[in-house]
Design a protein around this motif. Sequence first.
Motif, short mmCIF file in Angstrom:
data_model
loop_
_atom_site.label_atom_id
_atom_site.label_comp_id
_atom_site.label_asym_id
_atom_site.label_seq_id
_atom_site.Cartn_x
_atom_site.Cartn_y
_atom_site.Cartn_z
N TYR A 41 41.54 56.41 52.24
CA TYR A 41 40.14 57.16 51.61
C TYR A 41 39.24 55.92 51.30
N ALA A 42 39.69 54.79 50.95
CA ALA A 42 38.52 53.83 50.75
C ALA A 42 38.19 53.53 51.94
N LEU A 43 38.76 53.26 53.01
CA LEU A 43 38.07 53.07 54.45
C LEU A 43 37.13 54.18 54.86
N ILE A 44 37.59 55.26 54.96
CA ILE A 44 37.02 56.40 55.53
C ILE A 44 35.67 56.80 54.58
N TYR A 45 35.66 56.61 53.42
CA TYR A 45 34.65 56.87 52.54
C TYR A 45 34.52 55.84 51.53
N PRO A 46 34.18 54.54 51.77
CA PRO A 46 34.02 53.38 50.73
C PRO A 46 32.95 53.88 49.84
N ASP A 47 31.75 54.48 50.31
CA ASP A 47 30.74 54.18 49.13
C ASP A 47 31.15 55.42 48.00
N ALA A 48 31.87 56.57 48.79
CA ALA A 48 31.99 57.44 47.64
C ALA A 48 33.31 57.09 46.78
N ALA A 49 34.29 56.55 47.31
CA ALA A 49 35.32 55.68 46.57
C ALA A 49 34.82 54.91 45.61
N ASN A 50 33.96 54.09 45.83
CA ASN A 50 33.28 53.14 44.99
C ASN A 50 32.63 53.87 43.62
N THR A 51 31.89 54.72 44.15
CA THR A 51 31.07 55.62 43.20
C THR A 51 31.90 56.24 42.22
N GLN A 52 32.88 56.84 42.81
CA GLN A 52 33.89 57.69 41.72
C GLN A 52 34.52 56.93 41.03
N PHE A 218 47.18 46.84 43.74
CA PHE A 218 45.53 46.87 43.91
C PHE A 218 44.90 45.81 43.28
N GLY A 219 45.50 45.15 41.82
CA GLY A 219 44.88 44.08 41.54
C GLY A 219 44.82 42.86 42.37
N LEU A 220 46.09 42.56 43.06
CA LEU A 220 46.20 41.41 43.55
C LEU A 220 45.36 41.49 44.99
N ALA A 221 45.40 42.34 45.73
CA ALA A 221 44.58 42.71 46.78
C ALA A 221 43.09 42.61 46.60
N THR A 222 42.70 42.98 45.32
CA THR A 222 41.42 43.09 45.20
C THR A 222 40.89 41.52 44.99
N SER A 223 41.75 40.73 44.18
CA SER A 223 41.65 39.26 43.82
C SER A 223 41.77 38.43 45.14
N LEU A 224 42.31 38.90 46.18
CA LEU A 224 42.70 38.34 47.32
C LEU A 224 41.30 38.41 48.20
N GLY A 225 40.73 39.69 48.22
CA GLY A 225 39.71 40.02 48.84
C GLY A 225 38.56 39.18 48.57
N PHE A 226 38.09 39.52 47.06
CA PHE A 226 37.03 38.95 46.58
C PHE A 226 37.11 37.27 46.70
N SER A 341 45.35 46.13 32.71
CA SER A 341 45.85 46.67 34.21
C SER A 341 46.87 45.56 34.79
N TRP A 342 46.70 44.37 34.57
CA TRP A 342 47.36 43.18 35.31
C TRP A 342 48.70 42.88 34.22
N SER A 343 48.67 43.47 33.18
CA SER A 343 49.93 43.10 32.34
C SER A 343 51.19 43.47 32.92
N ALA A 484 35.83 49.32 44.85
CA ALA A 484 36.58 50.70 44.66
C ALA A 484 38.01 50.26 44.32
N LEU A 485 38.74 49.69 45.08
CA LEU A 485 39.93 48.93 44.55
C LEU A 485 40.02 48.41 43.16
N GLN A 486 38.91 47.68 43.22
CA GLN A 486 38.87 46.98 41.57
C GLN A 486 38.60 47.86 40.47
N ALA A 487 37.91 48.94 40.69
CA ALA A 487 37.47 49.77 39.90
C ALA A 487 38.71 50.97 39.62
N GLY A 488 39.43 51.07 40.41
CA GLY A 488 40.84 51.88 40.27
C GLY A 488 41.58 51.18 39.44
#
Length: 524
Positions: A41-52, A218-226, A341-343, A484-488
Amino acid sequence: MNHNDEITMAPGHDNTQVLGLDFHNPVFPLSALAIIAFILYALIYPDAANTQLTAARGWSIEHFDWLFMIVGNIFVLLCLVLIVLPLGRIRLGGENARPEHSRLSWFSMLFAAGMGIGLMFWSVAEPVAYYTDWYGTPLNAAAGTPEGASAAIGATMFHWGLHPWAIYGVVGLSLAFFAYNRGLPLSLRSAFTPLLGNRVRGWPGHLIDITAVLATIFGLATSLGFGASQAAGGLNYLFDVPNTLGTQIAIIVGVTAVALFSVWRGIDGGVKLFSNINMVLALLLLLFVVLTGSTLLFLNGLWDTTLAYASHIVPLSSWIGRDDTTWYHGWTVFYWAWWISWSPFVGMFIARVSRGRTVREFLTAVLLVPTLVTIVWMSAFGGTALAQSAAGVGELANGISDVSLAMFHMLEQLPLTTLTSSLAILLVLIFFVTSSDSGSLVIDSITAGGKTDAPRGQRVFWATLEGVIAGILLYGGGDAALGALQAGAVATGLPFSLVLLVMCVGLVKSLRQEHRDLVLAGAT
């Protein structure tokens, strides 16, 4: 002991063995399917996923700021009370249990998993951001003034001191107690046994564990990406390495490869080794900043930082009548949602390495010692950065333009810039390795039904998946997909805050029962 309100549930009681894997049904397959679905979902609709998802995160922060603040305050008070009460004498694992790791290695692992990497960036960027009014000022303190500097360092300590560690401490203590004193699986669901009883075996327990897996990965992948983007920015700033997608992907591949080596070797040969290395390197960098900057400034800063933290902690902990709403929502409430969320990840890893400690020793090491260390670190790095900004020296005189470069801007005004900045980049990368490694161990334990000796291949699978998720999202959707991943992940902080409150009730109830049993047995 007879605990009528609790049940016995062996680790991996519903496990399935397939292709050399030993996973829990239905937590492993449903977690994997949910992760794949979200990535697509995040790959196909990255902007929509981020916005939502950003809207969902914003809604939870705006409407439930009071809940996040109350929860954070309750956890701090609960931890402090447990330290001084007779309940603090209870030993995790029973009276005859002994620690598996030395205190120094134990603390190194706690700190590396908890927030070591965040302090590398934010100990410089955050106080300067507040001081220069980058995105509002705490308690509407006047920017660029001595009062503004005090509020800036006090607010930064507030975000990295007692409150986040209390959140981790409550979760870690709950999981350790029910795993080591009640013989339950090392899984998040076990902490709810006093309240849910046998239902933790069913879908309520499955949903708790699946949510914990998703929030963790999701938290770890977000941290690794950023983090790859930030590390690439540092390499470009220092050595003119092109800050391209290829460089960022290469960093993710490199970190994941080292993490695979670490996770294959297990806790002693992996996480403990790299955590100890990180603590030595961090100490060297800290000593360098203290000795080559102004030692007198640092010594004065220890007092100023402590005083600023003590004087601002009460007004910053309040949610009533706040006039600094933009800053308060954008920083404090966001942080609280992020820590919550990280706890599950950090708390479970802390529990994993804390068998044999008393409740008092556990909470002292998880709550008070990291806060004291952070005061020292913040006095050196944050104090030096504020002094440079106030004196109009270097890039920090203009505030923060790029968070990933703030540390390097500060080090640029000290001797041996290339050497120390290279050390800082190395520290960041090793912190990423320890985070990925400890996260893989945690996810593996949850998806294996609480077992801590699942096949190595499963740990390798989860460590690889974290890197793959970060790389794919960075390649296919860029910052929008990662956002989007971080917001989720942050949005899960709202339901988890309620979950953790329930966890506290079960923990206190069971600790009191344990203490009564020990008193009757004459053990305490």
